[in-house]
Write an enzyme that holds these catalytic residues in place. Sequence first.
Site, PDB file in Angstrom:
ATOM      1  N   ASN A   9      29.559  46.155  60.672  1.00 12.86           N
ATOM      2  CA  ASN A   9      30.695  45.935  60.016  1.00 12.86           C
ATOM      3  C   ASN A   9      31.877  46.610  60.580  1.00 12.86           C
ATOM      4  OD1 ASN A   9      32.890  45.073  58.523  1.00 12.86           O
ATOM      5  ND2 ASN A   9      31.840  45.642  56.399  1.00 12.86           N
ATOM      6  N   TRP A  10      32.786  46.078  61.525  1.00 17.14           N
ATOM      7  CA  TRP A  10      33.395  47.003  62.029  1.00 17.14           C
ATOM      8  C   TRP A  10      34.691  47.454  61.204  1.00 17.14           C
ATOM      9  CZ3 TRP A  10      34.411  45.325  67.876  1.00 17.14           C
ATOM     10  CH2 TRP A  10      33.366  45.889  68.551  1.00 17.14           C
ATOM     11  N   LYS A  11      34.883  46.575  60.019  1.00 18.24           N
ATOM     12  CA  LYS A  11      36.046  46.745  59.093  1.00 18.24           C
ATOM     13  C   LYS A  11      37.273  46.554  59.810  1.00 18.24           C
ATOM     14  CE  LYS A  11      33.065  49.092  56.106  1.00 18.24           C
ATOM     15  NZ  LYS A  11      32.862  50.232  54.675  1.00 18.24           N
ATOM     16  N   HIS A  95      32.531  41.270  50.131  1.00 19.13           N
ATOM     17  CA  HIS A  95      32.296  42.818  50.515  1.00 19.13           C
ATOM     18  C   HIS A  95      33.353  43.409  49.185  1.00 19.13           C
ATOM     19  CE1 HIS A  95      32.553  46.833  51.941  1.00 19.13           C
ATOM     20  NE2 HIS A  95      31.624  46.521  52.854  1.00 19.13           N
ATOM     21  N   GLU A  97      34.905  46.023  49.270  1.00 21.74           N
ATOM     22  CA  GLU A  97      36.188  46.463  49.775  1.00 21.74           C
ATOM     23  C   GLU A  97      37.407  45.336  49.806  1.00 21.74           C
ATOM     24  OE1 GLU A  97      35.429  48.236  53.543  1.00 21.74           O
ATOM     25  OE2 GLU A  97      34.726  49.937  52.582  1.00 21.74           O
ATOM     26  N   GLU A 167      25.003  46.615  48.521  1.00 17.15           N
ATOM     27  CA  GLU A 167      25.773  47.796  48.910  1.00 17.15           C
ATOM     28  C   GLU A 167      26.275  48.402  47.754  1.00 17.15           C
ATOM     29  OE1 GLU A 167      27.455  47.000  53.191  1.00 17.15           O
ATOM     30  OE2 GLU A 167      28.859  46.548  51.912  1.00 17.15           O
ATOM     31  N   GLY A 173      31.011  54.350  52.490  1.00 14.21           N
ATOM     32  CA  GLY A 173      32.016  55.309  52.987  1.00 14.21           C
ATOM     33  C   GLY A 173      31.918  56.880  52.501  1.00 14.21           C
ATOM     34  N   SER A 212      26.620  54.007  53.822  1.00 15.60           N
ATOM     35  CA  SER A 212      26.305  55.488  54.398  1.00 15.60           C
ATOM     36  C   SER A 212      24.959  55.642  55.089  1.00 15.60           C
ATOM     37  CB  SER A 212      26.491  56.543  53.403  1.00 15.60           C
ATOM     38  OG  SER A 212      27.655  56.594  52.838  1.00 15.60           O
TER      39      SER A 212
HETATM   40  P1  13P Z   1      29.531  52.590  55.613  1.00 10.67           P
HETATM   41  O1  13P Z   1      28.280  52.483  56.301  1.00 10.67           O
HETATM   42  O2  13P Z   1      30.946  53.262  56.573  1.00 10.67           O
HETATM   43  O3  13P Z   1      29.396  53.373  54.356  1.00 10.67           O
HETATM   44  O4  13P Z   1      29.944  51.215  55.219  1.00 10.67           O
HETATM   45  C1  13P Z   1      28.997  50.498  54.488  1.00 10.67           C
HETATM   46  C2  13P Z   1      29.849  48.980  54.634  1.00 10.67           C
HETATM   47  O5  13P Z   1      30.596  48.674  53.812  1.00 10.67           O
HETATM   48  C3  13P Z   1      28.987  48.180  55.436  1.00 10.67           C
HETATM   49  O6  13P Z   1      29.504  46.743  54.995  1.00 10.67           O
END
Ligand code: 13P
Length: 250
Positions: A9-11, A95, A97, A167, A173, A212
């Site tokens: 997931n590159w966000k 997600h 976020e 998650e 993060g 993470s």
């Molecule tokens: P991180 O691996 O940066 O904690 O992000 C996890 C995430 O949100 C994957 O969708």
Amino acid sequence: MRQKLVVANWKMHGSLAENKQLLSDYLHQLPTLHTAQVVVCVPYPYLAQAQAMLQNSGIAWGAQNLSKDAVGPYTGEVSAAMLKDFGASYVIIGHSERATAYCESDENIATKFMQAQAHGLTPILCVGETLIEREAGVMQMVVAKQLDTIVKLHGASVFANAVVSYEPIWAIGTGLAASAEQAQSMHEFIRGKVAALDASAAASLKILYGGSVNPQNAVQLLAMQDIDGGLIGKCSLNAQEFEKICLAAA
Ligand code: 13P
């Protein structure tokens, strides 16, 4: 045996030039992995680039969101059919976020889930609790409610063609991943919940862990019985680290 699945997931990271480098690094390093399926979820504008670079490779691609509607006057939205136009086969849904920042309700997320499936995309449904909810011991209740909305509206059999990603919000993060035992316990709960309604959907359902994940903790996490892979944020932006995680899955 469920095949392991590792999703990047590159966000909201990348640029045409950076992605070109990262995708060619992926292509160099990942084809040797025959045992794990790898997917890259890129920001919308880079779907064409992902398609051009990844088609005919073993790596699939997808998006990080989609509209709950099929077509219409919804400024700024992107439909499931549009994602299919660019060869996407997966889409991340709900997600945390997004769910918090854009007030996505469980009902909205359930509608997006069905939009994805109706267009032949595999939804990757994110579920998970906050730290306060974990400390209060209600994490299973929270995750159950997130799944229940979909079950109530569409039945449990829809999970036969879906991926669920656990998650925990406190692990995203933060560098503080769930322990393998904490994750396994929630994954077992999720599978059990689906199994109570549809045993065969539960048996084929892939349940990923996200939050993470790094090359060090991936080995333990991905060895757990009900952890079928990972949804990887930060470490997917570094091809070497991502490769190590994929190797842990394989
Ligand atoms: P991180 O691996 O940066 O904690 O992000 C996890 C995430 O949100 C994957 O969708």
